[in-house]
Design a protein around this motif. Structure first.
Motif, mmCIF file in Angstrom:
data_model
loop_
_atom_site.group_PDB
_atom_site.id
_atom_site.type_symbol
_atom_site.label_atom_id
_atom_site.label_comp_id
_atom_site.label_asym_id
_atom_site.label_seq_id
_atom_site.Cartn_x
_atom_site.Cartn_y
_atom_site.Cartn_z
ATOM 1 N N ARG A 47 0.801 -1.218 0.000
ATOM 2 C CA ARG A 47 0.000 0.000 0.000
ATOM 3 C C ARG A 47 0.835 1.272 0.000
ATOM 4 O O ARG A 47 0.378 2.312 -0.456
ATOM 5 N N ARG A 48 2.052 1.204 0.531
ATOM 6 C CA ARG A 48 2.859 2.409 0.642
ATOM 7 C C ARG A 48 4.341 2.089 0.544
ATOM 8 O O ARG A 48 4.796 1.060 1.031
ATOM 9 N N GLU A 62 1.799 6.056 -2.648
ATOM 10 C CA GLU A 62 0.714 5.166 -2.272
ATOM 11 C C GLU A 62 0.469 4.243 -3.456
ATOM 12 O O GLU A 62 0.400 4.700 -4.591
ATOM 13 N N PHE A 64 -1.703 0.939 -5.343
ATOM 14 C CA PHE A 64 -3.074 0.460 -5.469
ATOM 15 C C PHE A 64 -3.081 -0.900 -6.162
ATOM 16 O O PHE A 64 -2.075 -1.312 -6.735
ATOM 17 N N ASP A 92 -0.800 -4.978 3.013
ATOM 18 C CA ASP A 92 -1.893 -5.652 3.700
ATOM 19 C C ASP A 92 -1.348 -6.750 4.604
ATOM 20 O O ASP A 92 -0.187 -7.169 4.483
#
Length: 107
Positions: A47-48, A62, A64, A92
């Motif tokens: 995610r980052r 960021e 996706f 995640d």
């Protein structure tokens, strides 16, 4: 722990623009793809991404679900002082990985 490849010049002149190249091995499951059993494979993405140069953030992004598996992130920064570049990937399922490299700045 995921395998990473980081390419940063070992030395640079003060004020020189340097290229930083990173790659991390990660499957990047979107959460939309059906598995062999017909059930949706749970989402598992990075995610980052953050790069710190002697503690200061010089690049962050960021990410996706549309990003490729094993994402390669390349960017430039200015060599200001000798020190440490710290790279952090967050994802995640509590995934976090941090790697560091040093750079020597002359002049």
């Amino acid at each position: 722990m995921a395998r990473t490849l980081i390419k940063v010049p070992a030395t640079a002149k003060r004020g020189e623009v340097i290229e930083i190249r990173t790659l991390i091995a990660h499957p990047m499951e979107t959460g939309y793809r059906p598995g062999a059993d017909g059930q949706v494979v749970p989402r598992d993405i990075l995610r980052r991404f953050t790069c710190r140069y002697n503690g200061d953030v010089v690049f962050s992004a960021e990410l996706f679900p549309a990003i490729a598996a094993n994402p390669s992130i390349n960017f430039h920064t200015v060599a200001t002082d000798s020190g440490t570049l710290t790279f952090t990937w967050e994802g995640d399922k509590g995934f976090t990985q941090t790697e560091s490299v040093t750079i020597t700045v002359t002049g």
